[in-house]
Write a protein that holds these residues in place. Structure first.
Motif, PDB file in Angstrom:
ATOM      1  N   ALA A 115       0.368  -1.664   0.178  1.00 44.66           N
ATOM      2  CA  ALA A 115       0.376   0.033   0.053  1.00 44.66           C
ATOM      3  C   ALA A 115       0.766   1.701   0.201  1.00 44.66           C
ATOM      4  CB  ALA A 115      -0.682  -0.127   0.913  1.00 44.66           C
ATOM      5  N   GLY A 116       2.743   1.506   0.239  1.00 39.44           N
ATOM      6  CA  GLY A 116       2.932   2.058   0.029  1.00 39.44           C
ATOM      7  C   GLY A 116       3.122   2.749  -1.699  1.00 39.44           C
ATOM      8  N   ILE A 117       3.502   4.378  -1.255  1.00 39.51           N
ATOM      9  CA  ILE A 117       3.821   5.624  -2.222  1.00 39.51           C
ATOM     10  C   ILE A 117       5.039   6.196  -1.443  1.00 39.51           C
ATOM     11  CG2 ILE A 117       3.388   6.810  -3.548  1.00 39.51           C
ATOM     12  CD1 ILE A 117       0.723   6.908  -3.336  1.00 39.51           C
ATOM     13  N   GLY A 118       6.303   6.050  -2.194  1.00 36.65           N
ATOM     14  CA  GLY A 118       8.101   6.740  -2.323  1.00 36.65           C
ATOM     15  C   GLY A 118       7.355   7.967  -2.494  1.00 36.65           C
ATOM     16  N   ASP A 119       8.405   8.848  -1.692  1.00 38.32           N
ATOM     17  CA  ASP A 119       8.593   9.955  -1.484  1.00 38.32           C
ATOM     18  C   ASP A 119       8.578  10.495  -2.933  1.00 38.32           C
ATOM     19  OD1 ASP A 119       9.215   9.319   0.808  1.00 38.32           O
ATOM     20  OD2 ASP A 119      10.499  10.732   1.570  1.00 38.32           O
ATOM     21  N   ASP A 120       9.101   9.990  -3.705  1.00 33.61           N
ATOM     22  CA  ASP A 120       9.076  10.617  -5.702  1.00 33.61           C
ATOM     23  C   ASP A 120       8.016  10.830  -6.116  1.00 33.61           C
ATOM     24  OD1 ASP A 120      12.509  11.726  -5.098  1.00 33.61           O
ATOM     25  OD2 ASP A 120      12.602   9.409  -5.868  1.00 33.61           O
ATOM     26  N   GLU A 121       7.681   9.760  -5.482  1.00 34.98           N
ATOM     27  CA  GLU A 121       6.181   9.740  -6.349  1.00 34.98           C
ATOM     28  C   GLU A 121       5.024  10.417  -5.981  1.00 34.98           C
ATOM     29  OE1 GLU A 121       2.940   5.606  -8.249  1.00 34.98           O
ATOM     30  OE2 GLU A 121       5.051   5.181  -7.163  1.00 34.98           O
ATOM     31  N   LEU A 122       5.098  10.169  -4.959  1.00 33.04           N
ATOM     32  CA  LEU A 122       4.010  11.329  -3.983  1.00 33.04           C
ATOM     33  C   LEU A 122       4.404  12.467  -4.356  1.00 33.04           C
ATOM     34  CD1 LEU A 122       3.493  10.274  -0.336  1.00 33.04           C
ATOM     35  CD2 LEU A 122       1.638   9.960  -1.851  1.00 33.04           C
ATOM     36  N   GLU A 123       5.442  12.878  -4.541  1.00 32.21           N
ATOM     37  CA  GLU A 123       5.480  14.450  -4.979  1.00 32.21           C
ATOM     38  C   GLU A 123       5.301  14.564  -6.629  1.00 32.21           C
ATOM     39  OE1 GLU A 123       9.962  17.804  -5.987  1.00 32.21           O
ATOM     40  OE2 GLU A 123       9.893  15.389  -5.431  1.00 32.21           O
ATOM     41  N   ARG A 124       5.052  13.262  -7.151  1.00 30.95           N
ATOM     42  CA  ARG A 124       4.773  13.910  -8.304  1.00 30.95           C
ATOM     43  C   ARG A 124       3.246  13.325  -8.943  1.00 30.95           C
ATOM     44  NH1 ARG A 124       3.588   9.541 -11.998  1.00 30.95           N
ATOM     45  NH2 ARG A 124       4.201   7.993 -11.174  1.00 30.95           N
ATOM     46  N   LEU A 125       2.642  13.016  -8.062  1.00 26.77           N
ATOM     47  CA  LEU A 125       1.548  12.302  -7.717  1.00 26.77           C
ATOM     48  C   LEU A 125       0.708  13.783  -7.302  1.00 26.77           C
ATOM     49  CD1 LEU A 125       1.269   8.825  -7.192  1.00 26.77           C
ATOM     50  CD2 LEU A 125       0.858  10.095  -9.190  1.00 26.77           C
ATOM     51  N   SER A 126       0.924  14.149  -6.412  1.00 28.46           N
ATOM     52  CA  SER A 126       0.147  15.279  -5.253  1.00 28.46           C
ATOM     53  C   SER A 126       0.498  15.991  -6.192  1.00 28.46           C
ATOM     54  CB  SER A 126       0.870  15.285  -4.300  1.00 28.46           C
ATOM     55  OG  SER A 126       2.023  15.648  -4.386  1.00 28.46           O
ATOM     56  N   GLY A 127       1.755  17.006  -7.193  1.00 29.81           N
ATOM     57  CA  GLY A 127       2.261  17.966  -7.706  1.00 29.81           C
ATOM     58  C   GLY A 127       2.270  19.116  -6.589  1.00 29.81           C
ATOM     59  N   CYS A 128       3.202  18.411  -5.661  1.00 24.16           N
ATOM     60  CA  CYS A 128       3.492  19.719  -4.499  1.00 24.16           C
ATOM     61  C   CYS A 128       4.987  18.861  -4.273  1.00 24.16           C
ATOM     62  CB  CYS A 128       3.015  18.856  -2.754  1.00 24.16           C
ATOM     63  SG  CYS A 128       2.592  19.751  -1.268  1.00 24.16           S
ATOM     64  N   PRO A 129       5.851  20.504  -4.324  1.00 30.15           N
ATOM     65  CA  PRO A 129       7.129  20.473  -4.321  1.00 30.15           C
ATOM     66  C   PRO A 129       7.917  19.823  -3.175  1.00 30.15           C
ATOM     67  CG  PRO A 129       6.460  23.204  -4.886  1.00 30.15           C
ATOM     68  CD  PRO A 129       6.048  21.349  -4.797  1.00 30.15           C
ATOM     69  N   ARG A 130       8.671  18.389  -3.014  1.00 31.62           N
ATOM     70  CA  ARG A 130       9.315  18.028  -2.179  1.00 31.62           C
ATOM     71  C   ARG A 130       9.807  18.677  -0.921  1.00 31.62           C
ATOM     72  NH1 ARG A 130      12.069  13.325  -1.837  1.00 31.62           N
ATOM     73  NH2 ARG A 130      12.328  13.201  -4.371  1.00 31.62           N
ATOM     74  N   GLU A 131       9.910  20.803  -0.596  1.00 34.21           N
ATOM     75  CA  GLU A 131       9.958  21.025   0.278  1.00 34.21           C
ATOM     76  C   GLU A 131       9.039  21.522   0.496  1.00 34.21           C
ATOM     77  OE1 GLU A 131      10.252  23.966  -3.229  1.00 34.21           O
ATOM     78  OE2 GLU A 131      11.719  21.875  -2.863  1.00 34.21           O
ATOM     79  N   HIS A 132       7.827  21.342   0.296  1.00 35.59           N
ATOM     80  CA  HIS A 132       6.487  21.630   1.028  1.00 35.59           C
ATOM     81  C   HIS A 132       5.793  20.470   1.334  1.00 35.59           C
ATOM     82  CE1 HIS A 132       6.193  25.804  -2.130  1.00 35.59           C
ATOM     83  NE2 HIS A 132       6.323  25.856  -0.615  1.00 35.59           N
ATOM     84  N   LEU A 133       5.894  19.403   0.278  1.00 31.93           N
ATOM     85  CA  LEU A 133       5.467  18.019   0.766  1.00 31.93           C
ATOM     86  C   LEU A 133       5.852  17.398   2.205  1.00 31.93           C
ATOM     87  CD1 LEU A 133       3.727  16.029  -0.928  1.00 31.93           C
ATOM     88  CD2 LEU A 133       6.157  15.281  -1.290  1.00 31.93           C
ATOM     89  N   GLU A 134       7.206  17.788   2.779  1.00 32.40           N
ATOM     90  CA  GLU A 134       7.474  17.459   3.524  1.00 32.40           C
ATOM     91  C   GLU A 134       6.853  17.943   5.137  1.00 32.40           C
ATOM     92  OE1 GLU A 134      11.817  18.826   4.475  1.00 32.40           O
ATOM     93  OE2 GLU A 134      12.286  17.694   2.639  1.00 32.40           O
TER      94      GLU A 134
END
Length: 180
Positions: free
Chosen positions: A112-131
């Protein structure tokens, strides 16, 4: 961490050298550790540090550059706090992340997991905000890390996402009202 020496000495950033010396002497006598009534070693050290920086023209000029940068950051934070849409945007991003993780869990309950990079891509939210959002959702217990390091929705997250979705859909509320 930035220390506001002007605030420490309770003076204006425009204060002249005479004012800095006068205020320093006042606070030094008041907070000196030998003063039995109002002595405070920690406060005294802060005052000495502020004074040593602000009394030297070169150190003060260097400090004032940092002070202006910090002041700009404070204004950004204040403006961000005044922007009422910020909380709404954050809630929308968090709901989107929960939805993505919910769908992933529904499709494959054991993976059921999604990795950081894929979450960033799918959400459209930059990593620094996603954190921030991942930290918040994890702290609330809505998501967690899987054994392989990806993020997955928890039971609490599913319950939260379901209850929020029901509240946000007026038609769902009407259906529940008519079910009685």
């Amino acid at each position: 961490m930035f220390v506001d020496y002007y605030e420490t000495l309770e003076i204006s950033p425009n204060a002249n050298s005479e004012t800095i010396e006068r205020i320093f002497r006042y606070f030094a006598m008041r907070y000196h550790p030998d003063n039995r009534e109002t002595g405070n070693e920690s406060r005294f050290s802060e005052i000495v540090e502020a004074h040593n920086t602000l009394r030297d023209p070169v150190k003060r000029a260097q400090y004032d550059i940092l002070y202006r940068e910090h002041l700009g950051l404070r204004h950004e934070l204040t403006d961000g706090a005044r922007d009422g849409g910020g909380l709404e945007r954050d809630a929308a991003i968090q709901a989107n992340l929960l939805s993505l993780l919910y769908v992933r869990r529904r499709r494959d309950v054991n993976n059921a997991g999604i990795g950081d990079d894929e979450l960033e891509r799918l959400s459209g939210c930059p990593r620094e905000h996603l954190e921030f959002h991942l930290w918040y959702l994890k702290a609330k217990g809505f998501i967690g890390r899987t054994e392989n390091g990806t993020f997955a929705i928890t039971v609490e997250g599913i319950d939260h996402a379901g209850s929020k979705q029901a509240r946000d859909r007026p038609d769902a509320t009407r259906l529940l009202d008519h079910a009685d």
